[in-house]
Scaffold this active site. Structure first.
Site, PDB file in Angstrom:
ATOM      1  N   GLU A 235       0.784  -1.215  -0.012  1.00  0.00           N
ATOM      2  CA  GLU A 235       0.047   0.090  -0.121  1.00  0.00           C
ATOM      3  C   GLU A 235       0.875   1.118  -0.019  1.00  0.00           C
ATOM      4  OE1 GLU A 235      -3.041   0.163  -0.551  1.00  0.00           O
ATOM      5  OE2 GLU A 235      -3.412  -2.138  -0.059  1.00  0.00           O
TER       6      GLU A 235
ATOM      7  N   CYS B 161      -7.215  -2.440   8.070  1.00  0.00           N
ATOM      8  CA  CYS B 161      -5.765  -2.420   7.353  1.00  0.00           C
ATOM      9  C   CYS B 161      -5.353  -1.302   7.341  1.00  0.00           C
ATOM     10  CB  CYS B 161      -5.939  -3.356   5.974  1.00  0.00           C
ATOM     11  SG  CYS B 161      -6.181  -4.875   6.510  1.00  0.00           S
TER      12      CYS B 161
ATOM     13  N   HIS C 116      -1.204  -5.562   1.522  1.00  0.00           N
ATOM     14  CA  HIS C 116      -2.292  -6.479   1.477  1.00  0.00           C
ATOM     15  C   HIS C 116      -1.783  -7.931   0.513  1.00  0.00           C
ATOM     16  CE1 HIS C 116      -5.458  -3.521   2.404  1.00  0.00           C
ATOM     17  NE2 HIS C 116      -5.876  -4.639   3.086  1.00  0.00           N
TER      18      HIS C 116
HETATM   19  N1  PCA Z   1      -7.869  -7.301   6.108  1.00  0.00           N
HETATM   20  C1  PCA Z   1      -8.978  -6.430   6.725  1.00  0.00           C
HETATM   21  C2  PCA Z   1      -8.603  -6.151   7.866  1.00  0.00           C
HETATM   22  C3  PCA Z   1      -8.107  -7.404   8.298  1.00  0.00           C
HETATM   23  C4  PCA Z   1      -7.804  -7.960   7.112  1.00  0.00           C
HETATM   24  O1  PCA Z   1      -6.848  -8.957   7.284  1.00  0.00           O
HETATM   25  C5  PCA Z   1      -8.637  -5.007   5.506  1.00  0.00           C
HETATM   26  O2  PCA Z   1      -8.316  -4.988   4.509  1.00  0.00           O
HETATM   27  O3  PCA Z   1      -8.877  -3.960   6.182  1.00  0.00           O
END
Ligand code: PCA
Length: 200
Positions: free
Chosen positions: A80, A143, A167
């Site tokens: 990100e 996240c 991610h």
């Molecule tokens: N993904 C979520 C919250 C926890 C996770 O593993 C997100 O993308 O916000």
């Protein structure tokens, strides 16, 4: 030896497995590149995940922080670029919180950029055969919240070291129980994260 705090998340919504939990747990104690890994698992809870992250930072005293989250539906590993100062969700977190656009820190900046080498991450993963691309939004769920809280903590403390969020797609195990998600083997997901840590 330097220390890397590596966080994953517990399962949430109807994702009964969170592959980031497995990565954080399985890499704990490993030495990768110049780092020893300290893995921790965060709750999917707007009220507690950020404070816990900061308490783990204080406990571990890391030289770098990578937080991982599941982005079910994404095909690639996606570092990100930016976290935004906003909590919003159309669905509950694991404690029933559903914020409607409230700021994470009323005095904080609108956005905070990752201090991880995200371009090098993506280039290296693609060279090694792991599909990856930079993401320009971490959403406004947990996240983004955790990424913002970590970067904001280092901003306030005036500390500069690599910190940010990545991610990852679903694992095959999650795809099998969930039904219809693009997925990677857990082994490939973990190995991709190992490759990233070697770049720090
Ligand atoms: N993904 C979520 C919250 C926890 C996770 O593993 C997100 O993308 O916000």
């Amino acid at each position: 030896m330097k220390k890397l705090l590596l966080t994953g998340f517990e399962p949430f919504l109807n994702y009964t497995i969170n592959p980031t939990q497995e990565i954080a747990t399985s890499l704990t104690g490993a030495t990768i590149g110049s780092y020893t890994i300290e893995g921790r698992v965060l709750p999917v809870d707007y009220n507690n995940s950020g404070n816990l992250l900061i308490s783990y930072i204080e406990e571990v005293q890391p030289d770098a922080v990578i937080s991982l989250g599941l982005a079910a539906g994404r095909y690639k590993v996606t570092p990100e670029r930016i976290a935004i100062n906003c909590n919003e969700s159309k669905e509950d977190d694991n404690e029933g919180n559903r914020p409607e656009g409230s700021p994470i820190d009323e005095e904080g900046p609108d956005g905070l950029f990752s201090t991880l080498p995200i371009r090098a991450f993506v280039d290296t993963l693609n060279e090694k055969g792991y599909p990856a691309e930079i993401s320009n939004t971490a959403g406004t769920y947990l996240c983004n919240h955790v990424m913002y809280r970590g970067l904001n903590h280092f901003r306030i403390e005036n500390v500069e070291f690599p910190s940010g969020f990545i991610h990852i797609p679903a694992s095959h195990d999650l795809a099998i129980q969930h039904g219809n998600l693009p997925s990677w083997s857990q082994e490939d997901l973990t190995n991709a994260v190992r490759e990233l840590i070697r770049l720090l």
